[in-house]
Design a protein around this motif. Structure first.
Motif, PDB file in Angstrom:
ATOM      1  N   LYS A 119      42.143  40.706  38.155  1.00  0.00           N
ATOM      2  CA  LYS A 119      42.432  42.072  38.635  1.00  0.00           C
ATOM      3  C   LYS A 119      43.871  42.514  38.437  1.00  0.00           C
ATOM      4  O   LYS A 119      44.225  43.654  38.770  1.00  0.00           O
ATOM      5  CB  LYS A 119      42.067  42.187  40.118  1.00  0.00           C
ATOM      6  N   GLN A 171      46.360  41.594  40.161  1.00  0.00           N
ATOM      7  CA  GLN A 171      46.975  41.820  41.476  1.00  0.00           C
ATOM      8  C   GLN A 171      47.576  40.544  42.044  1.00  0.00           C
ATOM      9  O   GLN A 171      47.226  39.446  41.630  1.00  0.00           O
ATOM     10  CB  GLN A 171      45.909  42.299  42.477  1.00  0.00           C
ATOM     11  N   GLN A 194      35.203  37.066  33.999  1.00  0.00           N
ATOM     12  CA  GLN A 194      36.172  37.762  33.160  1.00  0.00           C
ATOM     13  C   GLN A 194      35.934  37.356  31.712  1.00  0.00           C
ATOM     14  O   GLN A 194      35.657  36.191  31.421  1.00  0.00           O
ATOM     15  CB  GLN A 194      37.589  37.383  33.597  1.00  0.00           C
TER      16      GLN A 194
END
Ligand code: GDP
Ligand code: MG
Length: 170
Positions: free
Chosen positions: A28, A30, A46
């Motif tokens: 992500k 993040q 992913q």
């Protein structure tokens, strides 16, 4: 020829080493200063393009606590790859990582691509595990080694790319 590979990948290592943070960064983009502890395990997927192949990672982020240890084989069994994570500022986490390496050597798929991640390499002033010590250990045990930081993004994508590159092609 183009090929598409599904690869089960498991993250193992001490609680707090940064397994969830590495996955969150990779999947992500993040990072959370107060990442919640994982309960049991969490699943992510992913896809990466590597050369002419597409690798779809099915990622199992395990909890790390001793009380969940008996569940670990469910996640590493049949895994094509494992990332064993420790925290460079914690000698205990490095010892715990060695235990996971031993367990995989005994119980894991022998062709598994195995990476050792010395995470939190942004915490140089708190370092307890030297790069050299970990690098030597990794070489002696057939793992590839990178120091990573989920916080500053160092080597995070690289470790997944290197795994993808090393996976056997169908
Ligand atoms: P896990 O238990 O192995 O999944 O570890 P977490 O991902 O939950 O991370 C534990 C704590 O370490 C969290 O507070 C994270 O914010 C922090 N952390 C994770 N990776 C890094 C990193 O690369 N650098 C620093 N400084 N902190 C990190
Ligand atoms: Mg976690």
């Amino acid at each position: 020829a183009n090929s598409s590979i599904d690869a089960k990948l498991v993250l193992l290592g001490d609680m707090g080493a940064g397994k969830s943070s590495l996955v969150l960064r990779f999947v992500k983009g993040q990072f959370l200063e107060f990442q919640e502890s994982t309960i049991g395990a969490a699943f992510f997927s992913q896809t990466l393009a590597v050369g002419d192949a597409t690798v779809k990672f099915e990622i199992w982020d395990t909890a790390g606590q001793e009380r969940y240890h008996s569940l670990a084989p469910m996640y590493y069994r049949g895994a094509a790859a494992a990332i064993i994570v420790y925290d460079i500022s914690s000698s205990e986490s490095f010892e715990r990582a060695k235990k996971w390496v031993q367990e995989l050597q005994k119980q894991g798929n022998p062709n598994m691509v195995r990476a050792l991640a010395g995470n939190k390499c942004d915490l140089e002033d708190k370092r307890k595990v030297t790069t050299e010590e970990a690098c030597t250990y990794a070489e002696e045990n057939g793992l590839f080694f990178l120091e990573t930081s989920a916080k500053t993004v160092i080597n995070v994508n690289d470790i997944f790319y290197e795994i993808a590159r090393r996976l056997p092609r169908a």
